[in-house]
Write a protein that holds these residues in place. Structure first.
Motif, PDB file in Angstrom:
ATOM      1  N   GLY A  98       0.458  -1.162  -0.143  1.00 17.73           N
ATOM      2  CA  GLY A  98      -0.391   0.475   0.340  1.00 17.73           C
ATOM      3  C   GLY A  98       1.000   1.538   0.431  1.00 17.73           C
ATOM      4  O   GLY A  98       2.068   1.561  -0.110  1.00 17.73           O
ATOM      5  N   HIS A 123      -8.377   7.437  12.445  1.00 17.55           N
ATOM      6  CA  HIS A 123      -7.945   6.742  11.102  1.00 17.55           C
ATOM      7  C   HIS A 123      -8.906   5.536  11.829  1.00 17.55           C
ATOM      8  O   HIS A 123      -7.894   4.888  12.790  1.00 17.55           O
ATOM      9  N   ALA A 159     -10.994   9.813   8.636  1.00 16.54           N
ATOM     10  CA  ALA A 159     -10.295   8.870   7.228  1.00 16.54           C
ATOM     11  C   ALA A 159     -10.736   7.948   8.146  1.00 16.54           C
ATOM     12  O   ALA A 159     -10.613   7.258   8.952  1.00 16.54           O
ATOM     13  N   SER A 172      -1.593   0.482  11.731  1.00 20.99           N
ATOM     14  CA  SER A 172      -1.717   0.797  10.131  1.00 20.99           C
ATOM     15  C   SER A 172      -0.537   2.061  10.182  1.00 20.99           C
ATOM     16  O   SER A 172       0.066   2.357  10.867  1.00 20.99           O
TER      17      SER A 172
HETATM   18  P1  GDP Z   1      -2.162  -0.574   6.265  1.00 19.96           P
HETATM   19  O1  GDP Z   1      -1.932  -1.786   5.632  1.00 19.96           O
HETATM   20  O2  GDP Z   1      -3.215  -0.147   6.371  1.00 19.96           O
HETATM   21  O3  GDP Z   1      -0.670  -1.355   6.866  1.00 19.96           O
HETATM   22  O4  GDP Z   1      -1.257   0.748   5.034  1.00 19.96           O
HETATM   23  P2  GDP Z   1      -0.596   0.830   3.687  1.00 19.96           P
HETATM   24  O5  GDP Z   1      -0.595   1.852   3.354  1.00 19.96           O
HETATM   25  O6  GDP Z   1       0.723   0.387   3.522  1.00 19.96           O
HETATM   26  O7  GDP Z   1      -1.744   0.192   2.769  1.00 19.96           O
HETATM   27  C1  GDP Z   1      -3.343   0.228   2.865  1.00 19.96           C
HETATM   28  C2  GDP Z   1      -3.751   1.248   1.981  1.00 19.96           C
HETATM   29  O8  GDP Z   1      -5.562   0.514   1.879  1.00 19.96           O
HETATM   30  C3  GDP Z   1      -3.308   2.681   1.575  1.00 19.96           C
HETATM   31  O9  GDP Z   1      -2.646   2.828   0.626  1.00 19.96           O
HETATM   32  C4  GDP Z   1      -4.571   3.537   1.600  1.00 19.96           C
HETATM   33  O10 GDP Z   1      -4.611   3.090  -0.086  1.00 19.96           O
HETATM   34  C5  GDP Z   1      -6.059   2.328   1.852  1.00 19.96           C
HETATM   35  N1  GDP Z   1      -6.080   3.506   2.668  1.00 19.96           N
HETATM   36  C6  GDP Z   1      -6.223   2.328   4.186  1.00 19.96           C
HETATM   37  N2  GDP Z   1      -6.299   3.668   5.068  1.00 19.96           N
HETATM   38  C7  GDP Z   1      -7.560   4.482   4.020  1.00 19.96           C
HETATM   39  C8  GDP Z   1      -7.707   5.640   4.766  1.00 19.96           C
HETATM   40  O11 GDP Z   1      -8.219   6.085   5.499  1.00 19.96           O
HETATM   41  N3  GDP Z   1      -7.809   6.780   3.532  1.00 19.96           N
HETATM   42  C9  GDP Z   1      -7.457   6.505   1.937  1.00 19.96           C
HETATM   43  N4  GDP Z   1      -7.728   7.302   1.045  1.00 19.96           N
HETATM   44  N5  GDP Z   1      -7.520   5.062   2.072  1.00 19.96           N
HETATM   45  C10 GDP Z   1      -7.053   4.117   3.249  1.00 19.96           C
END
Ligand code: GDP
Length: 467
Positions: free
Chosen positions: A114, A255, A299, A361
């Motif tokens: 992500g 979040h 978010a 996260s």
């Molecule tokens: P993690 O998996 O939560 O540790 O974080 P990562 O960033 O590696 O992957 C999660 C992905 O899910 C993000 O990069 C976003 O694409 C999406 N995502 C998760 N939470 C949110 C949020 O609150 N807002 C948005 N716009 N996207 C999110």
């Protein structure tokens, strides 16, 4: 102020918080034991309510103490100076006198994960670049979040040196004189340098430990500060969004990470868990600002959360875009999708006054790290519902016992003064869990008896570029 003064002040802040977590958790356990219909229940509830108020008032005074006698303005100046020093070094690193001769480190943004994970991947590359005095070359073509690449949204990491070519090439670690070195992802890195997170550089360690409550997060935040300089059109998009959404201070950021994360890497947390902490924050803020508007930037990758929050908490103003959450829910599982949404959410979360989230996260951890570059010391402007702060692939996170401890229950460990404990997590109930490095005993230990054992690493000298 002296290093010791600031450290002691922060230990008191931590101690007040930990003792209330301990007492309130114990009271809640007691409440369950005596049963709902007991005469004691309402008395326990009253202690919980008034105890929380005692804590808030003491925390209010501790906050004042942190600002008195010029400490607030000292902190502002010192934070600006330290950040200026590091930003200047990063700029110099990224602008070698002759790019065709410069030693380079190649980093590919396209780690299969992500946005938060990819950004952390680049930070790790940047730290290694700083640690090897190599100019970081970022490859971002075909980025899943934006096919046009990094420079389409963020300013390039260098104005003068982005060419990955060179006369000699090698995989990590290469030789000192190898011109171009390819860095693998942290997960498969061999010959790991000692300066990976959570280490901080020796030459600023004392100043940083005096200034800041979470030096490793501040250090990571400095790389983000350099990397995430926005292109003007990205800035304009965010300014417009701020206007449309009504992003105004004071505001708390929450979040709520759901979809693919729940049940795999993290547990489900209901909106109530977040909101009781929000409620607590605003009750404390009312001590200073009696008629504050209670605003929350929300978010999530779960689009139902915003409507649920609005329905259950009508006295709050929720700021956030349900459309972003809708596309986010897809983004976690599929490629492409909304860069705009995740940039906006991370940006606005980092601009809030306080963050409530799950540190499991990376989205929230990044917001927290960016926050450290915005305030002199924002190390206490968050509450995580699960993990403590960490950096994926980090070297050991240790704490040191300031007081001895003899176990009260079978799952607790023995502590001698000076024992080093590898911390796995804080249970937010007065206890943390970890492993005592001396005795190899695993178990719970009282958080308030500990201090951070910050890892200090040697980096090359940047004295030549310091003004
Ligand atoms: P993690 O998996 O939560 O540790 O974080 P990562 O960033 O590696 O992957 C999660 C992905 O899910 C993000 O990069 C976003 O694409 C999406 N995502 C998760 N939470 C949110 C949020 O609150 N807002 C948005 N716009 N996207 C999110």
């Amino acid at each position: 102020p002296s290093l010791e003064f600031e450290q002691t002040r922060r230990l008191i802040e931590m101690g007040v918080q930990e003792s209330w977590w301990y007492i309130s958790d114990q009271l809640q356990q007691l409440r369950k034991k005596v049963g709902v219909h007991s005469d004691f229940t309402s008395h326990i509830d009253q202690i919980l309510e008034e105890g929380a108020d005692h804590t808030r008032v003491t925390q209010f005074d501790l906050h004042r103490l942190s600002q008195l006698d010029g400490l607030g303005s000292w902190r502002e100046q010192e934070a600006a100076d330290l950040s200026g020093l590091i930003q200047n070094r990063l700029h110099a690193l990224q602008h070698p006198p002759d790019c065709s001769k410069a030693r380079k480190l190649i980093c590919n943004l396209n780690k299969g994960c992500g946005y938060g994970c990819q950004i952390h991947h680049v930070v790790y590359c940047f730290i290694v670049a700083y640690g090897t005095k190599r100019t970081l070359i970022l490859k971002s073509r075909g980025w899943r979040y934006n096919k046009a690449g990094w420079e389409d949204v963020f300013q390039p990491l260098s104005e003068t040196c982005t060419d990955p070519s060179g006369y000699s090439h090698s995989h990590w670690p290469g030789l000192n004189e190898t011109q171009v070195v390819d860095l693998p992802i942290i997960d498969t890195l061999t010959q790991r340098p000692t300066y990976l997170p959570l280490a901080i550089p020796r030459d600023i360690s004392e100043r940083l430990a005096r200034l800041h409550g979470d030096p490793p997060a501040w250090w990571v935040g400095q790389f983000l500060k350099y990397m995430l300089r926005l292109q003007p059109k990205t800035q304009e998009m965010l300014d417009n969004m701020a206007e449309t959404l009504g992003f105004q201070k004071p505001i708390i950021g929450i979040h709520v990470r759901r979809t693919d994360k729940v049940g795999t890497e993290a547990a489900f947390h209901g909106i109530e868990e977040y909101m009781s902490l929000v409620e607590n924050y605003y009750t404390a803020l009312k001590l200073r600002q009696p008629d504050v508007v209670k605003r929350v930037y929300l978010a999530s990758d779960d689009p139902t959360v915003i409507t649920e929050a609005q329905r259950k908490y009508p006295d709050y103003t929720f700021v956030g875009d349900p459309n972003i959450a809708r596309t986010a829910a897809v983004a976690t599982r599929y490629t492409d999708a909304s860069l705009k949404g995740i940039i906006a959410d991370v940006h606005f979360l980092s601009l809030t006054d306080y963050l409530i989230c799950t540190f499991s996260s990376q989205v929230c951890r990044i917001a927290y790290e960016i926050m450290q570059g915005i305030h002199p010391d924002a190390s206490s402007y968050f509450k995580s519902l699960d993990d403590i702060y960490y950096y994926g692939g980090q070297n050991a996170h240790n704490q040191r016992a300031r007081f001895p401890h003899s176990p009260k229950r079978s799952d607790e460990m023995t502590l001698k003064v000076g024992d080093i404990v590898g911390i796995a997590g804080n249970h937010w109930d007065g206890y943390s869990k970890g492993v005592n490095r001396r005795t190899r005993q695993n178990g719970l230990y009282p958080s308030y008896k500990m201090e951070e054992a910050i890892s200090i690493a040697d980096f090359p000298s940047y004295a030549a570029v310091d003004d």
